[in-house]
Scaffold this active site. Structure first.
Site, PDB file in Angstrom:
ATOM      1  N   LYS A 243       0.831  -1.200   0.000  1.00  0.00           N
ATOM      2  CA  LYS A 243       0.000   0.000   0.000  1.00  0.00           C
ATOM      3  C   LYS A 243       0.865   1.249   0.000  1.00  0.00           C
ATOM      4  O   LYS A 243       2.003   1.215   0.465  1.00  0.00           O
ATOM      5  CB  LYS A 243      -0.859   0.025   1.277  1.00  0.00           C
ATOM      6  CG  LYS A 243      -2.011  -0.938   1.244  1.00  0.00           C
ATOM      7  CD  LYS A 243      -2.900  -0.741   2.460  1.00  0.00           C
ATOM      8  CE  LYS A 243      -4.033  -1.734   2.460  1.00  0.00           C
ATOM      9  NZ  LYS A 243      -4.982  -1.572   1.362  1.00  0.00           N
ATOM     10  N   ARG A 317     -10.660 -11.188   1.410  1.00  0.00           N
ATOM     11  CA  ARG A 317     -11.530 -12.221   0.823  1.00  0.00           C
ATOM     12  C   ARG A 317     -10.888 -13.606   0.929  1.00  0.00           C
ATOM     13  O   ARG A 317     -11.593 -14.605   0.982  1.00  0.00           O
ATOM     14  CB  ARG A 317     -11.878 -11.852  -0.627  1.00  0.00           C
ATOM     15  CG  ARG A 317     -10.718 -11.844  -1.576  1.00  0.00           C
ATOM     16  CD  ARG A 317     -11.005 -11.078  -2.846  1.00  0.00           C
ATOM     17  NE  ARG A 317     -10.891  -9.634  -2.654  1.00  0.00           N
ATOM     18  CZ  ARG A 317     -11.094  -8.735  -3.605  1.00  0.00           C
ATOM     19  NH1 ARG A 317     -11.444  -9.116  -4.822  1.00  0.00           N
ATOM     20  NH2 ARG A 317     -10.957  -7.441  -3.350  1.00  0.00           N
TER      21      ARG A 317
HETATM   22  N1  BES Z   1      -8.287  -3.538   3.902  1.00  0.00           N
HETATM   23  C1  BES Z   1      -8.373  -3.155   2.540  1.00  0.00           C
HETATM   24  C2  BES Z   1      -9.639  -2.376   2.227  1.00  0.00           C
HETATM   25  C3  BES Z   1      -9.798  -1.022   2.870  1.00  0.00           C
HETATM   26  C4  BES Z   1      -9.507   0.120   2.160  1.00  0.00           C
HETATM   27  C5  BES Z   1     -10.271  -0.898   4.151  1.00  0.00           C
HETATM   28  C6  BES Z   1      -9.669   1.365   2.741  1.00  0.00           C
HETATM   29  C7  BES Z   1     -10.438   0.345   4.744  1.00  0.00           C
HETATM   30  C8  BES Z   1     -10.141   1.474   4.034  1.00  0.00           C
HETATM   31  C9  BES Z   1      -8.347  -4.380   1.635  1.00  0.00           C
HETATM   32  O1  BES Z   1      -7.626  -5.467   2.105  1.00  0.00           O
HETATM   33  C10 BES Z   1      -7.733  -3.964   0.352  1.00  0.00           C
HETATM   34  O2  BES Z   1      -6.597  -3.605   0.366  1.00  0.00           O
HETATM   35  N2  BES Z   1      -8.481  -4.034  -0.743  1.00  0.00           N
HETATM   36  C11 BES Z   1      -8.017  -3.680  -2.020  1.00  0.00           C
HETATM   37  C12 BES Z   1      -8.525  -4.706  -3.005  1.00  0.00           C
HETATM   38  C13 BES Z   1      -7.926  -4.585  -4.383  1.00  0.00           C
HETATM   39  C14 BES Z   1      -6.452  -4.880  -4.352  1.00  0.00           C
HETATM   40  C15 BES Z   1      -8.627  -5.544  -5.295  1.00  0.00           C
HETATM   41  C16 BES Z   1      -8.540  -2.295  -2.377  1.00  0.00           C
HETATM   42  O3  BES Z   1      -9.695  -2.006  -2.079  1.00  0.00           O
HETATM   43  O4  BES Z   1      -7.774  -1.496  -2.919  1.00  0.00           O
HETATM   44 ZN    ZN Z   2      -5.564  -5.388   1.583  1.00  0.00          ZN
END
Ligand code: BES
Ligand code: ZN
Ligand code: ZN
Length: 463
Positions: A243, A317
């Site tokens: 991230k 997921r």
């Molecule tokens: N934990 C994150 C989602 C999230 C984003 C929670 C902002 C709270 C605030 C999740 O694990 C994630 O990183 N999701 C990705 C999925 C993508 C890589 C398909 C996302 O939403 O960017």
């Molecule tokens: Zn994530």
């Protein structure tokens, strides 16, 4: 910190008013959340809190009025006062919500300041409870407040102070104190059972993944079992699909779903609801290391399906897939709900106000709508079609953990639905609602909101 006294107290009290009553001072217009303190003789005083609004005063508004009242008294240095049932209550639950707001308003977030931490002083709330029904509402509000605070505290704990196993132990301790059966599947158990998706995510951390299972049997004669599954990522760095640093900070809160499930279970058990509920909370840290999973890896899920990892940041997921399979196959749940801080896409779509819902059985959604009305949580049902399933088809494995470039919340949900098999399923994406950099409501604080505790309790109560 608060103490509840069920009696009257004349020194300080609150009057909720839209400004139209004759007795209110003229400086007070009665606008929603406006406050005015009127000192009286003998050191007594009345706090006026405004209720005039263009919108109906439902659950959230009642909670806000309660929290505003307590915070205003606290600012005035008044720590003991009376709250009576106001005339603005629009429905039977409203008194309970007002009290819940008061209690949340009286509770301070845990911090780690050594030198400048404000000493937490107790607030004494005199609540006039005439009648069993109101007594019951006060007791329910107290239970809900305790568990919302528990969920917030867990969610706010940084990764270094709460590893997956610490999370599991805390949750199980609380559950056992309330008579639930608990089990922690540790990493050896997960390996033996073949929970390849959860293990895959947890492999990058020196603190191994685990899974907490809580069983509450409030109706032993029935074979009906509700499964509650909550995402418990104690820290999500994104893994090798790292991230950006700006979005990594709040990711200690990526366990909001798991914390909500734990909190709701405790309320359900304390209230001795005549239902059977099994909670499954998969816990892991998503990190980078020499052994971490990487894009392209193929994981074998507990259900036996292979999963192509296209993005290590779509870890929620993956862990939920194994947890939902466990709920369905081992706990024999007859309906399953999962709740997770799952996608950034839901935050872009609905902000921090609405929880995104996906559901494949009308009745589950109907009950969720009722529960959401009662708790004041805003939920929005998202659509999906059979065509969306194609988004998660993989060339090399049974399924992949990424959708296309659009509707990321829906493809994430459908990935989890795959593992619910034939069991009716409902999914709550709380990525926006579980965490606030700035609070939206008076009864919230910065960081974790504790969303889901009350909502899941009220949903389960509907069965
Ligand atoms: N934990 C994150 C989602 C999230 C984003 C929670 C902002 C709270 C605030 C999740 O694990 C994630 O990183 N999701 C990705 C999925 C993508 C890589 C398909 C996302 O939403 O960017
Ligand atoms: Zn994530
Ligand atoms: Zn995550």
């Amino acid at each position: 910190m608060y103490r509840i006294e069920k009696d009257t107290y004349e020194k300080y009290k609150v009057i909720f008013s839209d400004g139209a009553d004759v007795q209110v001072p003229e400086y007070f217009k009665g606008e929603y959340l406006e406050t005015f303190f009127m000192p009286e003789q003998d050191g007594q005083g009345i706090l006026y809190v405004g209720t005039k609004a263009k919108f109906p005063l439902l659950a959230q508004e009642m909670k806000e009025l309660g929290a505003k009242t307590v915070k205003t008294f606290a600012k005035l240095g008044i720590r003991e006062f009376m709250v009576e049932e106001p005339t603005v209550c629009e429905n039977e639950e409203a008194f309970g919500h007002l009290i819940l707001g008061c209690l949340l308003g009286a509770s301070q977030m845990v911090d780690y300041k050594e030198r400048t931490r404000k000493e937490e002083k107790e607030m004494v709330l005199h609540l006039c409870a005439d009648g069993v029904e109101k007594e019951e509402k006060i007791e329910e509000a107290d239970l809900l407040c305790q568990q919302i605070l528990f969920a917030r505290r867990l969610t706010n704990q940084p990764a270094n102070l709460l590893r997956p196993m610490d999370f599991a132990q805390e949750v199980c301790k609380e559950a056992e104190e309330r008579g639930m059966e608990t089990q922690i599947l540790d990493v050896e158990a997960l390996e033996k059972m073949g929970m390849g998706a959860l293990l895959g995510v947890g492999k990058g951390s020196q603190y191994p993944p685990c899974m907490a299972v809580l069983t509450y049997k409030g109706n032993p004669e029935s074979t009906d079992v509700t499964g509650l599954v909550g995402k418990g990522i104690t820290m999500d760095t994104g893994g090798y699909c790292l991230k950006q640093r700006s979005s990594m900070m709040g990711m200690m809160g990526d366990m909001g779903g798991g914390a909500a499930v734990a909190g709701a279970m405790c309320v359900i058990a304390e209230k001795k609801l005549p239902v059977n509920v099994t909670a499954v909370i998969p816990m892991a840290e998503n990190r980078v290391s020499g052994g971490a999973f990487v894009p392209g890896d193929i994981l074998r899920s507990y259900a036996g399906d292979t999963i192509e990892v296209q993005n290590t940041d779509a870890e929620g997921r993956l862990i939920l897939a194994d947890a939902v399979s466990y709920a369905v196959r081992d706990c024999h749940v007859t309906r399953v709900l999962d709740i997770a801080t799952l996608t950034g896409a839901v935050v872009s779509m609905l902000g921090h106000l609405y929880t995104g819902v996906i559901c494949d059985e009308e009745q589950l959604w109907e009950k969720m709508k009722t529960a959401a009305e009662k708790s004041g949580d805003r939920c929005w049902l998202l659509p999906f079609g059979r065509e969306n399933e194609q988004m998660i088809e993989s060339h090399v494995a049974d399924i992949k953990n990424m959708g296309g470039s659009t509707c990321g919340t829906i493809s994430a949900g459908l990935f989890i639905r795959h593992f619910a098999e034939q069991v009716p399923w409902i999914h709550l994406d709380i990525a926006g609602t579980a965490w606030n950099d700035e609070p939206i409501y008076e009864f919230q604080e910065k960081m974790a909101t504790g969303v889901g505790v009350e909502l899941l309790y009220r949903w389960v109560k509907e069965f």
